[in-house]
Design a protein around this motif. Structure first.
Motif, PDB file in Angstrom:
ATOM      1  N   ALA A   1      -3.233  -0.306   4.061  1.00 41.63           N
ATOM      2  CA  ALA A   1      -1.981   0.096   3.413  1.00 41.63           C
ATOM      3  C   ALA A   1      -2.210   0.611   2.004  1.00 41.63           C
ATOM      4  O   ALA A   1      -1.436   1.442   1.509  1.00 41.63           O
ATOM      5  CB  ALA A   1      -1.007  -1.078   3.381  1.00 41.63           C
ATOM      6  N   ALA A   2      -3.256   0.113   1.333  1.00 38.36           N
ATOM      7  CA  ALA A   2      -3.513   0.519  -0.047  1.00 38.36           C
ATOM      8  C   ALA A   2      -4.951   0.185  -0.417  1.00 38.36           C
ATOM      9  O   ALA A   2      -5.560  -0.725   0.169  1.00 38.36           O
ATOM     10  CB  ALA A   2      -2.555  -0.182  -1.005  1.00 38.36           C
TER      11      ALA A   2
ATOM     12  N   ASP B   1       1.087  -9.668   5.903  1.00 37.10           N
ATOM     13  CA  ASP B   1       1.836  -8.594   5.246  1.00 37.10           C
ATOM     14  C   ASP B   1       1.084  -7.268   5.234  1.00 37.10           C
ATOM     15  O   ASP B   1       1.580  -6.276   4.699  1.00 37.10           O
ATOM     16  CB  ASP B   1       2.205  -8.993   3.819  1.00 37.10           C
ATOM     17  CG  ASP B   1       1.010  -9.462   2.994  1.00 37.10           C
ATOM     18  OD1 ASP B   1      -0.016  -9.834   3.603  1.00 37.10           O
ATOM     19  OD2 ASP B   1       1.097  -9.462   1.762  1.00 37.10           O
ATOM     20  N   GLY B   2      -0.132  -7.215   5.822  1.00 37.71           N
ATOM     21  CA  GLY B   2      -0.851  -5.953   5.900  1.00 37.71           C
ATOM     22  C   GLY B   2      -2.266  -6.031   5.370  1.00 37.71           C
ATOM     23  O   GLY B   2      -2.823  -7.125   5.191  1.00 37.71           O
ATOM     24  N   VAL B   3      -2.852  -4.868   5.133  1.00 39.22           N
ATOM     25  CA  VAL B   3      -4.271  -4.761   4.754  1.00 39.22           C
ATOM     26  C   VAL B   3      -4.403  -4.028   3.426  1.00 39.22           C
ATOM     27  O   VAL B   3      -3.848  -2.941   3.245  1.00 39.22           O
ATOM     28  CB  VAL B   3      -5.072  -4.006   5.837  1.00 39.22           C
ATOM     29  CG1 VAL B   3      -6.545  -3.889   5.428  1.00 39.22           C
ATOM     30  CG2 VAL B   3      -4.944  -4.701   7.187  1.00 39.22           C
ATOM     31  N   THR B   4      -5.156  -4.630   2.513  1.00 35.60           N
ATOM     32  CA  THR B   4      -5.504  -4.002   1.241  1.00 35.60           C
ATOM     33  C   THR B   4      -7.014  -4.006   1.093  1.00 35.60           C
ATOM     34  O   THR B   4      -7.665  -5.022   1.349  1.00 35.60           O
ATOM     35  CB  THR B   4      -4.864  -4.748   0.048  1.00 35.60           C
ATOM     36  OG1 THR B   4      -3.446  -4.636   0.138  1.00 35.60           O
ATOM     37  CG2 THR B   4      -5.322  -4.159  -1.281  1.00 35.60           C
ATOM     38  N   LEU B   5      -7.569  -2.890   0.684  1.00 40.17           N
ATOM     39  CA  LEU B   5      -8.996  -2.762   0.438  1.00 40.17           C
ATOM     40  C   LEU B   5      -9.217  -2.709  -1.066  1.00 40.17           C
ATOM     41  O   LEU B   5      -8.507  -1.991  -1.779  1.00 40.17           O
ATOM     42  CB  LEU B   5      -9.503  -1.469   1.098  1.00 40.17           C
ATOM     43  CG  LEU B   5     -10.984  -1.127   0.989  1.00 40.17           C
ATOM     44  CD1 LEU B   5     -11.832  -2.140   1.744  1.00 40.17           C
ATOM     45  CD2 LEU B   5     -11.233   0.286   1.542  1.00 40.17           C
ATOM     46  N   VAL B   6     -10.174  -3.493  -1.567  1.00 42.36           N
ATOM     47  CA  VAL B   6     -10.530  -3.445  -2.980  1.00 42.36           C
ATOM     48  C   VAL B   6     -11.935  -2.868  -3.087  1.00 42.36           C
ATOM     49  O   VAL B   6     -12.904  -3.473  -2.626  1.00 42.36           O
ATOM     50  CB  VAL B   6     -10.468  -4.823  -3.646  1.00 42.36           C
ATOM     51  CG1 VAL B   6     -10.725  -4.688  -5.156  1.00 42.36           C
ATOM     52  CG2 VAL B   6      -9.117  -5.489  -3.404  1.00 42.36           C
TER      53      VAL B   6
ATOM     54  N   VAL C   1       1.405  -4.621  -3.151  1.00 45.23           N
ATOM     55  CA  VAL C   1       0.611  -4.224  -1.983  1.00 45.23           C
ATOM     56  C   VAL C   1       0.339  -5.503  -1.203  1.00 45.23           C
ATOM     57  O   VAL C   1       0.540  -6.610  -1.724  1.00 45.23           O
ATOM     58  CB  VAL C   1      -0.722  -3.543  -2.395  1.00 45.23           C
ATOM     59  CG1 VAL C   1      -0.460  -2.264  -3.183  1.00 45.23           C
ATOM     60  CG2 VAL C   1      -1.603  -4.506  -3.196  1.00 45.23           C
ATOM     61  N   PRO C   2      -0.118  -5.405   0.049  1.00 41.82           N
ATOM     62  CA  PRO C   2      -0.451  -6.623   0.795  1.00 41.82           C
ATOM     63  C   PRO C   2      -1.402  -7.531   0.009  1.00 41.82           C
ATOM     64  O   PRO C   2      -2.398  -7.083  -0.550  1.00 41.82           O
ATOM     65  CB  PRO C   2      -1.112  -6.077   2.061  1.00 41.82           C
ATOM     66  CG  PRO C   2      -0.426  -4.752   2.272  1.00 41.82           C
ATOM     67  CD  PRO C   2      -0.233  -4.197   0.897  1.00 41.82           C
TER      68      PRO C   2
END
Length: 263
Positions: free
Chosen positions: A71-72, A40-45, A163-164
């Motif tokens: 993406a977020a 479903d995409g890329v999320t960075l924490v 988000v992803p």
């Protein structure tokens, strides 16, 4: 147990561990961040210091994605060592940056709940403080006050962030007023920022512990929140500093409370 996942890539200055099907833990000498890369995409924490941009790009590349694919970005708390890459991605690519509503003032730099020069000088006599401070100065790129003015509260879909990866967000304040943890239930992963750490250059302790009081907005509340981390059912706990914890979150929280803070 403090350790690393079986699958990892050691790059120049950053090691990227795959801790679950879609989550990767980017570990550096000074601070860590987490990459979710799924169907479903890329999320960075979190995102490291401003001066670690090359390492951030390298860690994304190790996962097979690039900066434009993010993406977020979710921010556990608005300190310089977690915001640097987010500020760049927001400015360069328009990447949305999200934090707990109580933390937005810190992330946007309307306020600054962060260890300052005065606190460092008062504790300079303690072992490890001066070497730590000297090591991070080049990573700040002259911007200890760097923030993300465009940051917003995350879009929600029920109890999950839209988000992803769709993690859940939980307030664990004390380190800052709006410090949050993010739980990826489907991955069994809890990203805890600085709610607890497993190593820090200002501490002689190894394993789960609390940061030194200098770093907290409210040290007493930070201790209470570290205990609350133990209510998670996650089997991987990913801190902002130090190695991953592999095992029950409850055990990590208990060990951190037993160890306490170095001072």
């Amino acid at each position: 147990m403090v350790g690393r996942a079986r699958e990892h890539r050691a790059l120049d200055g950053v090691r990227v561990d795959r801790v679950s099907a879609d989550i990767h833990f980017a570990h550096t000498e000074h601070v860590n961040w987490v990459i979710y890369s799924g169907p479903d995409g890329v999320t960075l924490v979190d995102s490291g210091y401003a001066g670690q941009r090359v390492l951030l790009e390298a860690s994304l590349g190790a996962v097979g994605v690039g900066p434009a694919d993010v993406a977020a970005i979710l921010i556990t708390h608005g300190h310089a060592d977690h915001l640097g890459g987010a500020a760049w991605l927001a400015e360069e690519f328009g990447t949305p940056v999200h934090a707990h509503p109580f933390e937005l003032a810190n992330v946007r730099r309307d306020i600054l709940e962060q260890a300052g020069t005065g606190g460092v000088l008062r504790n300079a006599w303690r072992p490890g403080v001066v070497p730590w401070a000297l090591a991070i100065v080049p990573l700040l790129n002259g911007r200890a006050d760097l923030g993300v003015p465009s940051a917003t509260a995350p879009p929600m879909r029920g109890e999950r962030i839209d988000v992803p990866g769709q993690p859940r967000m939980r307030l664990v304040d004390g380190h800052t007023s709006g410090h949050a943890v993010f739980e990826f239930d489907d991955e069994g992963v809890l990203v805890v920022g600085d709610a607890l750490v497993t190593r820090h250059r200002t501490s002689p302790l190894l394993g789960p512990q609390l940061l030194a009081s200098m770093f907290h907005h409210d040290a007493g509340r930070a201790r209470e929140s570290a205990g609350a981390v133990g209510s998670s059912t996650a089997r991987f706990v990913l801190p902002g500093h130090g190695e991953a914890w592999i095992g029950p979150a409850s055990a990590a929280a208990e060990a951190a409370l037993d160890a306490g803070a170095p001072w």
